[in-house]
Design a protein around this motif. Structure first.
Motif, PDB file in Angstrom:
ATOM      1  N   GLN A  47       0.812  -1.214   0.000  1.00  0.00           N
ATOM      2  CA  GLN A  47       0.000   0.000   0.000  1.00  0.00           C
ATOM      3  C   GLN A  47       0.847   1.267   0.000  1.00  0.00           C
ATOM      4  OE1 GLN A  47      -3.378   0.379  -0.307  1.00  0.00           O
ATOM      5  NE2 GLN A  47      -3.289  -1.799  -0.801  1.00  0.00           N
ATOM      6  N   ASP A  48       2.080   1.187   0.515  1.00  0.00           N
ATOM      7  CA  ASP A  48       2.940   2.370   0.530  1.00  0.00           C
ATOM      8  C   ASP A  48       3.644   2.594  -0.805  1.00  0.00           C
ATOM      9  OD1 ASP A  48       4.887   0.386   0.538  1.00  0.00           O
ATOM     10  OD2 ASP A  48       5.374   0.641   2.655  1.00  0.00           O
ATOM     11  N   GLY A  49       3.365   1.734  -1.795  1.00  0.00           N
ATOM     12  CA  GLY A  49       3.925   1.936  -3.121  1.00  0.00           C
ATOM     13  C   GLY A  49       5.049   1.002  -3.498  1.00  0.00           C
ATOM     14  N   LEU A  50       5.559   0.219  -2.554  1.00  0.00           N
ATOM     15  CA  LEU A  50       6.640  -0.720  -2.872  1.00  0.00           C
ATOM     16  C   LEU A  50       6.156  -1.727  -3.902  1.00  0.00           C
ATOM     17  CD1 LEU A  50       9.500  -1.896  -2.191  1.00  0.00           C
ATOM     18  CD2 LEU A  50       8.308  -3.413  -0.584  1.00  0.00           C
ATOM     19  N   ARG A  51       6.931  -1.883  -4.983  1.00  0.00           N
ATOM     20  CA  ARG A  51       6.552  -2.823  -6.033  1.00  0.00           C
ATOM     21  C   ARG A  51       7.789  -3.542  -6.556  1.00  0.00           C
ATOM     22  NH1 ARG A  51       2.795   0.173 -10.373  1.00  0.00           N
ATOM     23  NH2 ARG A  51       4.185   1.941 -10.005  1.00  0.00           N
ATOM     24  N   GLY A  52       7.562  -4.734  -7.085  1.00  0.00           N
ATOM     25  CA  GLY A  52       8.669  -5.480  -7.649  1.00  0.00           C
ATOM     26  C   GLY A  52       8.255  -6.878  -8.055  1.00  0.00           C
ATOM     27  N   THR A  53       9.246  -7.656  -8.461  1.00  0.00           N
ATOM     28  CA  THR A  53       9.006  -8.994  -8.998  1.00  0.00           C
ATOM     29  C   THR A  53      10.025  -9.971  -8.438  1.00  0.00           C
ATOM     30  OG1 THR A  53       8.236  -7.986 -11.063  1.00  0.00           O
ATOM     31  CG2 THR A  53       8.740 -10.339 -11.117  1.00  0.00           C
ATOM     32  N   ILE A  54       9.576 -11.185  -8.136  1.00  0.00           N
ATOM     33  CA  ILE A  54      10.448 -12.255  -7.662  1.00  0.00           C
ATOM     34  C   ILE A  54      10.476 -13.350  -8.715  1.00  0.00           C
ATOM     35  CG2 ILE A  54      10.820 -13.987  -5.873  1.00  0.00           C
ATOM     36  CD1 ILE A  54       9.320 -12.100  -3.947  1.00  0.00           C
ATOM     37  N   ILE A  55      11.668 -13.676  -9.177  1.00  0.00           N
ATOM     38  CA  ILE A  55      11.867 -14.680 -10.228  1.00  0.00           C
ATOM     39  C   ILE A  55      12.647 -15.849  -9.648  1.00  0.00           C
ATOM     40  CG2 ILE A  55      12.848 -15.112 -12.514  1.00  0.00           C
ATOM     41  CD1 ILE A  55      12.723 -12.030 -12.934  1.00  0.00           C
ATOM     42  N   VAL A  56      12.198 -17.079  -9.923  1.00  0.00           N
ATOM     43  CA  VAL A  56      12.848 -18.268  -9.372  1.00  0.00           C
ATOM     44  C   VAL A  56      13.349 -19.160 -10.498  1.00  0.00           C
ATOM     45  CG1 VAL A  56      12.557 -20.334  -7.953  1.00  0.00           C
ATOM     46  CG2 VAL A  56      11.423 -18.200  -7.294  1.00  0.00           C
ATOM     47  N   ASN A  57      14.568 -19.630 -10.349  1.00  0.00           N
ATOM     48  CA  ASN A  57      15.162 -20.586 -11.286  1.00  0.00           C
ATOM     49  C   ASN A  57      15.613 -21.800 -10.470  1.00  0.00           C
ATOM     50  OD1 ASN A  57      16.156 -21.668 -13.668  1.00  0.00           O
ATOM     51  ND2 ASN A  57      18.105 -20.577 -13.543  1.00  0.00           N
ATOM     52  N   HIS A  58      15.107 -22.968 -10.794  1.00  0.00           N
ATOM     53  CA  HIS A  58      15.399 -24.170 -10.020  1.00  0.00           C
ATOM     54  C   HIS A  58      16.659 -24.862 -10.545  1.00  0.00           C
ATOM     55  CE1 HIS A  58      11.666 -24.306  -7.620  1.00  0.00           C
ATOM     56  NE2 HIS A  58      11.126 -23.722  -8.685  1.00  0.00           N
ATOM     57  N   HIS A  59      17.600 -25.108  -9.641  1.00  0.00           N
ATOM     58  CA  HIS A  59      18.784 -25.891  -9.954  1.00  0.00           C
ATOM     59  C   HIS A  59      18.669 -27.239  -9.235  1.00  0.00           C
ATOM     60  CE1 HIS A  59      21.097 -22.598 -11.890  1.00  0.00           C
ATOM     61  NE2 HIS A  59      20.379 -21.833 -11.087  1.00  0.00           N
ATOM     62  N   GLN A  60      19.608 -28.107  -9.487  1.00  0.00           N
ATOM     63  CA  GLN A  60      19.530 -29.450  -8.914  1.00  0.00           C
ATOM     64  C   GLN A  60      19.588 -29.422  -7.390  1.00  0.00           C
ATOM     65  OE1 GLN A  60      22.435 -32.158 -10.507  1.00  0.00           O
ATOM     66  NE2 GLN A  60      21.631 -33.929  -9.399  1.00  0.00           N
ATOM     67  N   ASP A  61      20.393 -28.532  -6.829  1.00  0.00           N
ATOM     68  CA  ASP A  61      20.590 -28.537  -5.381  1.00  0.00           C
ATOM     69  C   ASP A  61      20.165 -27.247  -4.684  1.00  0.00           C
ATOM     70  OD1 ASP A  61      22.545 -27.034  -6.564  1.00  0.00           O
ATOM     71  OD2 ASP A  61      24.165 -27.730  -5.268  1.00  0.00           O
ATOM     72  N   HIS A  62      19.672 -26.273  -5.449  1.00  0.00           N
ATOM     73  CA  HIS A  62      19.254 -25.021  -4.815  1.00  0.00           C
ATOM     74  C   HIS A  62      18.376 -24.215  -5.765  1.00  0.00           C
ATOM     75  CE1 HIS A  62      22.632 -23.523  -7.257  1.00  0.00           C
ATOM     76  NE2 HIS A  62      22.034 -22.356  -7.197  1.00  0.00           N
ATOM     77  N   LYS A  63      17.776 -23.164  -5.218  1.00  0.00           N
ATOM     78  CA  LYS A  63      17.012 -22.220  -6.029  1.00  0.00           C
ATOM     79  C   LYS A  63      17.847 -20.950  -6.244  1.00  0.00           C
ATOM     80  CE  LYS A  63      12.471 -23.540  -4.153  1.00  0.00           C
ATOM     81  NZ  LYS A  63      11.326 -23.057  -3.334  1.00  0.00           N
ATOM     82  N   GLU A  64      17.707 -20.399  -7.421  1.00  0.00           N
ATOM     83  CA  GLU A  64      18.308 -19.099  -7.737  1.00  0.00           C
ATOM     84  C   GLU A  64      17.165 -18.091  -7.776  1.00  0.00           C
ATOM     85  OE1 GLU A  64      20.741 -16.952 -11.436  1.00  0.00           O
ATOM     86  OE2 GLU A  64      20.137 -19.061 -11.527  1.00  0.00           O
ATOM     87  N   ILE A  65      17.164 -17.157  -6.839  1.00  0.00           N
ATOM     88  CA  ILE A  65      16.053 -16.218  -6.708  1.00  0.00           C
ATOM     89  C   ILE A  65      16.523 -14.809  -7.064  1.00  0.00           C
ATOM     90  CG2 ILE A  65      14.378 -15.204  -5.123  1.00  0.00           C
ATOM     91  CD1 ILE A  65      14.347 -17.811  -3.589  1.00  0.00           C
TER      92      ILE A  65
END
Length: 283
Positions: A47-65
């Motif tokens: 509500q205060d205006g903060l905006r953005g996007t979260i992108i996830v890429n799955h690897h074999q042993d971890h996530k890349e965010i």
């Protein structure tokens, strides 16, 4: 290897620019060369205006965010809400605090960014996190990183054309920023009027990189227009700009005048709205 770790400077600027695009949940995010960054996991809006996007890429042993903090909508393309949240409540007060080197009240949007990043990291402490931000997005990202409770989770951050938020931090936050300094790349175009407060590189968040830019109109300058790359996508940078302190001193007066003008305009709009509300019931 993480996709973010393989990108060139030019590709990272392209990726940061996607923060302004209407990406939807589930969308595949690819760069112009076809390189896949991941899929949109979440688009956040506060509500205060903060905006953005979260992108996830799955690897074999971890996530890349990848987290993209969105910048300002701009005076020309914004609406009354964005003008209030982004300019009156956030950009102008921060600008005055930075050029005057004083700690004022921290806008809600910055606090929201810090809270969001910490909650996100807490959900998966094994993921590799990459942070991007431009303009207001860089402001929010700087403050969020200075309040990061999980510094080991951060792989790297790339921030562009934001003023120096270091002057808003308390001692604890400054210490946290120092811990993450070598993971934060803070790019500044000296010809961009928005990049306030970088008179002393020892008092900044991250490693400050001065862009060797070309002179354009103010809006294009701010939107990466002056950036130049070699044939391999490497950004041309230069040593510390010696005239930064002079520019910042001159901007103090302009920022103060702009802030006063905006507050006066806002007060006039509120007064008109109040008069209209009193008049409407008798129609």
């Amino acid at each position: 290897m993480d996709v973010n770790a393989q990108l060139t400077d030019q590709q990272r600027v392209e990726l940061a620019g996607l923060e302004y695009q209407p990406l939807g949940v589930g969308d595949h995010v690819r760069l112009s060369n076809g390189k896949r960054v991941g899929r949109v996991k979440r688009a956040f809006y506060k509500q205060d205006g903060l905006r953005g996007t979260i992108i996830v890429n799955h690897h074999q042993d971890h996530k890349e965010i990848t987290v993209l903090f969105r910048g300002s909508s701009g005076l020309r393309h914004g609406n009354p809400t964005t003008w209030s949240n982004e300019w009156l409540a956030t950009n102008l007060p921060i600008g005055r605090s930075i050029v005057e080197h004083r700690v004022g009240e921290i806008p809600s949007q910055l606090r929201s960014a810090a809270s969001l990043l910490n909650r996100l990291m807490q959900q998966d402490l094994t993921a590799h996190y990459y942070i991007y931000g431009h303009s207001l997005g860089a402001i929010n990202a700087q403050y969020a990183l200075a309040n990061c409770d999980y510094p080991a989770c951060l792989s790297e951050a790339w921030l562009y054309e934001g003023p120096n938020v270091y002057w808003l931090l308390n001692d604890q936050q400054k210490a946290q920023a120092a811990v993450l300094r070598n993971k934060i790349n803070n790019y500044i175009d000296s010809l961009d009027i928005v990049t306030l407060g970088y008179t002393d590189l020892h008092h900044a968040i991250g490693r400050v990189r001065y862009v060797q830019s070309i002179l354009l109109d103010p809006i294009s300058q701010h939107m990466w227009g002056g950036y130049q790359f070699d044939q391999n996508g490497r950004l041309y940078t230069k040593p510390v700009a010696e005239y930064r302190e002079k520019i910042d001193r001159e901007l103090i007066e302009h920022v103060s005048q702009a802030s006063s003008s905006w507050h006066q305009w806002r007060q006039e709009q509120v007064k008109k709205r109040q008069e209209l509300n009193r008049w409407l019931p008798y129609r």
